[in-house]
Design an enzyme around this catalytic site. Structure first.
Site, PDB file in Angstrom:
ATOM      1  N   HIS A  47       0.986  -1.231   0.342  1.00  0.00           N
ATOM      2  CA  HIS A  47      -0.076  -0.286  -0.115  1.00  0.00           C
ATOM      3  C   HIS A  47       1.145   1.132  -0.341  1.00  0.00           C
ATOM      4  O   HIS A  47       2.300   0.857   0.378  1.00  0.00           O
ATOM      5  CB  HIS A  47      -0.960   0.523   1.433  1.00  0.00           C
ATOM      6  CG  HIS A  47      -2.115  -1.276   1.084  1.00  0.00           C
ATOM      7  ND1 HIS A  47      -3.182  -0.856   2.175  1.00  0.00           N
ATOM      8  CD2 HIS A  47      -2.054  -2.299   0.699  1.00  0.00           C
ATOM      9  CE1 HIS A  47      -3.646  -2.075   1.563  1.00  0.00           C
ATOM     10  NE2 HIS A  47      -3.157  -3.107   0.984  1.00  0.00           N
ATOM     11  N   GLU A  49       0.519   3.789   1.853  1.00  0.00           N
ATOM     12  CA  GLU A  49       1.381   4.261   3.185  1.00  0.00           C
ATOM     13  C   GLU A  49       2.868   3.430   3.424  1.00  0.00           C
ATOM     14  O   GLU A  49       3.638   3.990   4.145  1.00  0.00           O
ATOM     15  CB  GLU A  49       0.142   4.216   4.168  1.00  0.00           C
ATOM     16  CG  GLU A  49      -0.932   5.052   4.298  1.00  0.00           C
ATOM     17  CD  GLU A  49      -2.209   4.284   3.364  1.00  0.00           C
ATOM     18  OE1 GLU A  49      -3.248   3.865   4.036  1.00  0.00           O
ATOM     19  OE2 GLU A  49      -1.770   3.279   2.387  1.00  0.00           O
ATOM     20  N   CYS A  77      -6.054   1.816   6.117  1.00  0.00           N
ATOM     21  CA  CYS A  77      -6.430   0.511   6.386  1.00  0.00           C
ATOM     22  C   CYS A  77      -5.914  -0.030   7.841  1.00  0.00           C
ATOM     23  O   CYS A  77      -5.050   0.596   8.268  1.00  0.00           O
ATOM     24  CB  CYS A  77      -6.215  -0.419   5.085  1.00  0.00           C
ATOM     25  SG  CYS A  77      -4.827  -0.694   5.571  1.00  0.00           S
ATOM     26  N   CYS A  80      -2.573  -1.017   7.852  1.00  0.00           N
ATOM     27  CA  CYS A  80      -1.390   0.769   7.289  1.00  0.00           C
ATOM     28  C   CYS A  80      -1.565   1.216   8.861  1.00  0.00           C
ATOM     29  O   CYS A  80      -0.452   2.462   9.570  1.00  0.00           O
ATOM     30  CB  CYS A  80      -1.971   1.668   6.052  1.00  0.00           C
ATOM     31  SG  CYS A  80      -1.383   0.454   4.591  1.00  0.00           S
TER      32      CYS A  80
END
Length: 145
Positions: A47, A49, A77, A80
């Site tokens: 992801h 992040e 999410c 993260c």
């Protein structure tokens, strides 16, 4: 947030869900910029992040990002959000909320649990319209294809 939006657009052009993230230090200097790369890297943890946090930690030579901020186009999410806490980021700025998969103000609400060791200051809705439009247009194009 404009650099995060650019990273999200770049991710979209690669066929990735358009999410971008930027880590800055206390002075506002950009330490890392990343967009989603889950498909490209065949890695469900890639992801924006996570990639930005990893790159910023490498740049600083530390597993902690004390005094640093994360700007991301979509509410993180739970995975993260946990990484944000472990990295000890000072502030989290995010664009669009994620009622289905978010882990900050929706869903798991990672920072509100007693087991959370560090919770950043959270500011949602930053450039929300631009971030939401990127996501909406990306998925609309996928449905039409």
């Amino acid at each position: 947030m404009s650099r995060a939006l650019d990273a999200a657009r770049d991710a979209s052009s690669r066929g990735e869900v358009p999410v971008g993230a930027v880590v800055t230090d206390a002075a506002g200097t950009i330490l890392a910029v990343a967009g989603n790369r889950t498909r490209e890297l065949n890695d469900p943890t890639a992801h924006a992040e996570m990639l930005a946090i990893r790159a910023a930690c490498t740049a600083l030579g530390s597993e902690r990002l004390i005094g640093c901020d994360l700007h991301v186009t979509l509410e993180p999410c739970p995975m993260c959000a946990a990484a944000i806490g472990f990295a000890r980021l000072e502030r989290l700025y995010y664009g669009a909320p994620d009622p289905k998969g978010g882990g900050v103000d929706h869903g798991a609400r990672v920072f509100s649990h007693a087991t959370c060791h560090h919770a950043p200051q959270v500011y949602g809705g930053i450039a929300e319209t631009d971030a939401a439009t990127l996501l909406r247009d990306f998925f609309a194009a996928r449905r039409q294809a």
